[in-house]
Enzyme design. Structure first.
Site, mmCIF file in Angstrom:
data_model
loop_
_atom_site.group_PDB
_atom_site.id
_atom_site.type_symbol
_atom_site.label_atom_id
_atom_site.label_comp_id
_atom_site.label_asym_id
_atom_site.label_seq_id
_atom_site.Cartn_x
_atom_site.Cartn_y
_atom_site.Cartn_z
ATOM 1 N N ARG A 1 12.113 -11.033 3.905
ATOM 2 C CA ARG A 1 12.875 -9.798 4.130
ATOM 3 C C ARG A 1 14.202 -10.098 4.811
ATOM 4 O O ARG A 1 14.290 -10.944 5.686
ATOM 5 C CB ARG A 1 12.098 -8.840 5.049
ATOM 6 N N LYS B 1 0.825 -1.221 0.000
ATOM 7 C CA LYS B 1 0.000 0.000 0.000
ATOM 8 C C LYS B 1 0.850 1.259 0.000
ATOM 9 O O LYS B 1 0.445 2.275 -0.582
ATOM 10 C CB LYS B 1 -0.991 -0.002 1.169
ATOM 11 N N ARG C 1 0.677 -10.914 13.739
ATOM 12 C CA ARG C 1 0.496 -9.545 13.238
ATOM 13 C C ARG C 1 -0.618 -9.497 12.195
ATOM 14 O O ARG C 1 -1.429 -8.579 12.184
ATOM 15 C CB ARG C 1 1.792 -9.016 12.604
ATOM 16 N N ARG D 1 14.904 -9.740 10.543
ATOM 17 C CA ARG D 1 14.510 -9.003 11.748
ATOM 18 C C ARG D 1 14.079 -10.004 12.808
ATOM 19 O O ARG D 1 13.463 -11.012 12.491
ATOM 20 C CB ARG D 1 13.316 -8.101 11.446
ATOM 21 N N ARG E 1 -8.123 3.840 13.052
ATOM 22 C CA ARG E 1 -7.727 2.610 13.739
ATOM 23 C C ARG E 1 -8.901 1.841 14.314
ATOM 24 O O ARG E 1 -8.735 0.688 14.690
ATOM 25 C CB ARG E 1 -6.767 2.944 14.892
#
Ligand SMILES: [Zn+2]
Length: 244
Positions: free
Chosen positions: A123, A14, A167, A156, A89
């Site tokens: 990643r 996005k 998540r 990470r 939110r």
């Protein structure tokens, strides 16, 4: 004037899509994540507050996010409109926001959970210089080694399958009521975020009846696949990414 909200899970692309709209339509990309990162990097009061909350394992409360977005919008530097990313939110904020601003559309970037998960788990970042890589879109020329500084590439610490799963689940739980509200107001357009970034952008423009050509040279240097640039903005610590 065009006022859009863009929604999608972390790794949906996005941010890239918002930037492409920003470039061709002079829409201001207002990203809550970017505002928070900027504040942390520049040692502002808000940045210190955010850092403390993250260190304590907390999320930034919704009302703080609302405050940040409100003061950002009050700068009124968005003559041609904005693309808002990371807000609202919750359902209450969404209702209030729709009353205050005449939103033209909500752009939903749809990517199946397993695709997003694979993108995030691919990643890597350089342990020495912090440069971002992605084993799907932006591989180093030597596996595991940074092209720029020869540093070792690492994941990470919060990019484990379990944490990523949590998540994504959290994202759905929190955003579904908001998406439902936007759907009832007939504001939602859904883009297929599994396609290459420029194809996604074209689909968005078609759905919104925006007819300018995409001038995206600066955005495609990592190849045309969706997530390449999505992963870029995190700092070496990666901690601020959790705010998304
Ligand atoms: Zn490096």
């Amino acid at each position: 004037m065009q006022k859009y909200i863009i929604m999608g899970v972390q790794g949906s692309g996005k941010g890239t899509q918002a930037k492409l709209l920003q470039d061709d339509y002079e829409l201001v990309h207002i990203s809550v994540g970017d505002i928070f990162r900027w504040n942390v990097q520049n040692y502002t009061k808000l940045g210190a507050r955010i850092k403390r909350m993250i260190a304590a394992g907390q999320l930034v409360p919704d009302d703080v996010v609302a405050e940040v977005v409100k003061s950002r919008l009050e700068q009124h530097d968005w003559n041609y409109g904005f693309v808002l990313d990371g807000f609202p939110r919750n359902h209450t904020q969404a209702e209030f926001f729709l009353e205050s601003y005449d939103i033209d559309a909500v752009i939903l970037i749809d990517v199946p959970d397993e695709v997003v998960s694979a993108r995030i788990l691919a990643r890597r970042l350089c342990s020495a210089c912090g440069l971002d890589y992605n084993l799907i879109y932006h591989r180093p020329s030597t596996p595991g080694i940074c092209d720029v500084c020869q540093g070792r590439l690492v994941s990470r610490s919060d990019d484990t399958p379990e944490v990523v799963r949590a998540r994504i689940d959290d994202y759905h739980t929190k955003t579904q009521p908001i998406i439902d509200l936007f759907r009832r107001k007939e504001l939602v357009v859904v883009a297929d975020g599994t396609r290459p970034a420029l194809a996604v952008q074209q689909q968005i423009r078609d759905m919104l009846a925006l007819d300018r050509p995409i001038t995206a040279a600066a955005h495609t240097k990592n190849g045309s696949s969706g997530g390449a640039l999505v992963m870029a903005p995190a700092g070496p610590s990666g901690t601020v990414m959790q705010l998304r």
